[in-house]
Design a protein around this motif. Structure first.
Motif, mmCIF file in Angstrom:
data_model
loop_
_atom_site.group_PDB
_atom_site.id
_atom_site.type_symbol
_atom_site.label_atom_id
_atom_site.label_comp_id
_atom_site.label_asym_id
_atom_site.label_seq_id
_atom_site.Cartn_x
_atom_site.Cartn_y
_atom_site.Cartn_z
ATOM 1 N N TYR A 72 0.825 -1.203 0.000
ATOM 2 C CA TYR A 72 0.000 0.000 0.000
ATOM 3 C C TYR A 72 0.861 1.256 0.000
ATOM 4 N N ALA A 73 1.966 1.246 0.727
ATOM 5 C CA ALA A 73 2.857 2.405 0.743
ATOM 6 C C ALA A 73 3.464 2.637 -0.640
ATOM 7 N N LEU A 74 3.832 1.558 -1.318
ATOM 8 C CA LEU A 74 4.356 1.688 -2.679
ATOM 9 C C LEU A 74 3.299 2.273 -3.609
ATOM 10 N N ALA A 75 2.080 1.770 -3.500
ATOM 11 C CA ALA A 75 0.986 2.321 -4.315
ATOM 12 C C ALA A 75 0.768 3.795 -3.980
ATOM 13 N N GLY A 76 0.875 4.161 -2.710
ATOM 14 C CA GLY A 76 0.723 5.560 -2.305
ATOM 15 C C GLY A 76 1.818 6.441 -2.857
ATOM 16 N N LEU A 77 3.061 5.946 -2.827
ATOM 17 C CA LEU A 77 4.166 6.720 -3.381
ATOM 18 C C LEU A 77 4.009 6.944 -4.876
ATOM 19 N N VAL A 78 3.624 5.907 -5.588
ATOM 20 C CA VAL A 78 3.408 6.038 -7.029
ATOM 21 C C VAL A 78 2.278 7.018 -7.305
ATOM 22 N N ALA A 79 1.215 6.943 -6.519
ATOM 23 C CA ALA A 79 0.079 7.844 -6.721
ATOM 24 C C ALA A 79 0.439 9.289 -6.425
ATOM 25 N N CYS A 80 1.360 9.519 -5.517
ATOM 26 C CA CYS A 80 1.734 10.891 -5.159
ATOM 27 C C CYS A 80 2.713 11.530 -6.141
ATOM 28 N N LEU A 81 3.118 10.801 -7.170
ATOM 29 C CA LEU A 81 4.019 11.374 -8.163
ATOM 30 C C LEU A 81 3.354 12.502 -8.944
ATOM 31 N N LEU A 82 2.069 12.408 -9.165
ATOM 32 C CA LEU A 82 1.323 13.449 -9.871
ATOM 33 C C LEU A 82 0.411 14.175 -8.885
ATOM 34 N N VAL A 83 0.243 15.444 -9.077
ATOM 35 C CA VAL A 83 -0.608 16.234 -8.188
ATOM 36 C C VAL A 83 -2.051 15.746 -8.247
ATOM 37 N N VAL A 84 -2.500 15.353 -9.406
ATOM 38 C CA VAL A 84 -3.891 14.945 -9.598
ATOM 39 C C VAL A 84 -4.224 13.677 -8.817
ATOM 40 N N THR A 85 -3.242 12.817 -8.635
ATOM 41 C CA THR A 85 -3.506 11.524 -7.987
ATOM 42 C C THR A 85 -3.128 11.498 -6.505
ATOM 43 N N ILE A 86 -2.832 12.647 -5.916
ATOM 44 C CA ILE A 86 -2.499 12.691 -4.493
ATOM 45 C C ILE A 86 -3.619 12.140 -3.608
ATOM 46 N N PRO A 87 -4.910 12.391 -3.901
ATOM 47 C CA PRO A 87 -5.949 11.757 -3.062
ATOM 48 C C PRO A 87 -5.851 10.226 -3.039
ATOM 49 N N PHE A 88 -5.412 9.628 -4.136
ATOM 50 C CA PHE A 88 -5.225 8.180 -4.163
ATOM 51 C C PHE A 88 -4.064 7.779 -3.259
ATOM 52 N N GLY A 89 -3.011 8.577 -3.263
ATOM 53 C CA GLY A 89 -1.875 8.313 -2.392
ATOM 54 C C GLY A 89 -2.250 8.408 -0.932
ATOM 55 N N ILE A 90 -3.045 9.416 -0.584
ATOM 56 C CA ILE A 90 -3.489 9.569 0.803
ATOM 57 C C ILE A 90 -4.328 8.365 1.223
ATOM 58 N N ALA A 91 -5.220 7.918 0.339
ATOM 59 C CA ALA A 91 -6.037 6.738 0.642
ATOM 60 C C ALA A 91 -5.152 5.502 0.813
ATOM 61 N N ALA A 92 -4.137 5.367 -0.019
ATOM 62 C CA ALA A 92 -3.236 4.216 0.088
ATOM 63 C C ALA A 92 -2.458 4.250 1.397
ATOM 64 N N PHE A 93 -2.006 5.422 1.817
ATOM 65 C CA PHE A 93 -1.288 5.519 3.094
ATOM 66 C C PHE A 93 -2.211 5.223 4.274
ATOM 67 N N ARG A 94 -3.472 5.669 4.175
ATOM 68 C CA ARG A 94 -4.447 5.375 5.231
ATOM 69 C C ARG A 94 -4.661 3.857 5.336
ATOM 70 N N LEU A 95 -4.766 3.209 4.196
ATOM 71 C CA LEU A 95 -4.949 1.754 4.196
ATOM 72 C C LEU A 95 -3.686 1.027 4.656
ATOM 73 N N ALA A 96 -2.518 1.588 4.391
ATOM 74 C CA ALA A 96 -1.280 0.973 4.876
ATOM 75 C C ALA A 96 -1.292 0.907 6.402
ATOM 76 N N GLY A 97 -1.763 1.968 7.030
ATOM 77 C CA GLY A 97 -1.884 1.952 8.482
ATOM 78 C C GLY A 97 -2.936 0.973 8.966
ATOM 79 N N PHE A 98 -3.997 0.822 8.186
ATOM 80 C CA PHE A 98 -5.076 -0.093 8.555
ATOM 81 C C PHE A 98 -4.623 -1.546 8.453
ATOM 82 N N VAL A 99 -3.894 -1.898 7.399
ATOM 83 C CA VAL A 99 -3.502 -3.292 7.234
ATOM 84 C C VAL A 99 -2.390 -3.706 8.192
#
Length: 145
Positions: A24-51
């Protein structure tokens, strides 16, 4: 009961949680590469903490989650959600091969559904189970409305 949740979470973390958190952290990092996909990165980091610590917590629909979340979830599913869910399902099947692993398998299957569509959800603590033996009556369970 908190001791049991802590024990389950520690075993989960050692066996599988750390690997899922990294995914999930890797998916979050990839998602945060573009400004448009930062909400996806935030969701991925939230799920990383959950899992990392899933027992005793669950996800609920966030108030105000609307069409944007639904469209974002569709995009998430196509790009990252399906492979994260696949990891959960494969791990869940492997866990369920043993009797001791069944609670971990069930948790993994629940996390697969969350991994498919994470936007518009919040991670919250679950209510501790009622101590029905000390409820003061002979009735074991009460009706929940």
């Amino acid at each position: 009961m908190d001791t049991l949740r802590t024990l389950l979470n520690l075993v989960w973390l050692v066996l599988h949680g750390w690997m899922l958190a990294l995914a999930y952290a890797l998916a979050g990092l990839v998602a945060c590469l573009l400004v448009v996909t930062i909400p996806f990165g935030i969701a991925a980091f939230r799920l990383a903490g959950f899992v990392v610590w899933p027992f005793g917590r669950t996800t609920v629909r966030a108030p105000g989650a609307g069409v944007a979340s639904a469209l974002g979830n569709l995009l998430w599913f196509l790009v990252a959600g399906w492979w994260l869910a696949l990891v959960h399902v494969v791990a869940g099947i492997a866990f369920c091969l043993t009797v001791i692993g069944i609670p971990f398998g069930v948790a993994s299957f629940k996390l697969a559904a969350v991994g498919l569509f994470p936007l518009g959800k919040r991670v919250v603590e679950t209510a501790p189970p009622r101590d029905w033996m000390h409820a003061g009556s002979t009735v074991a369970y009460a009706t929940v409305r």
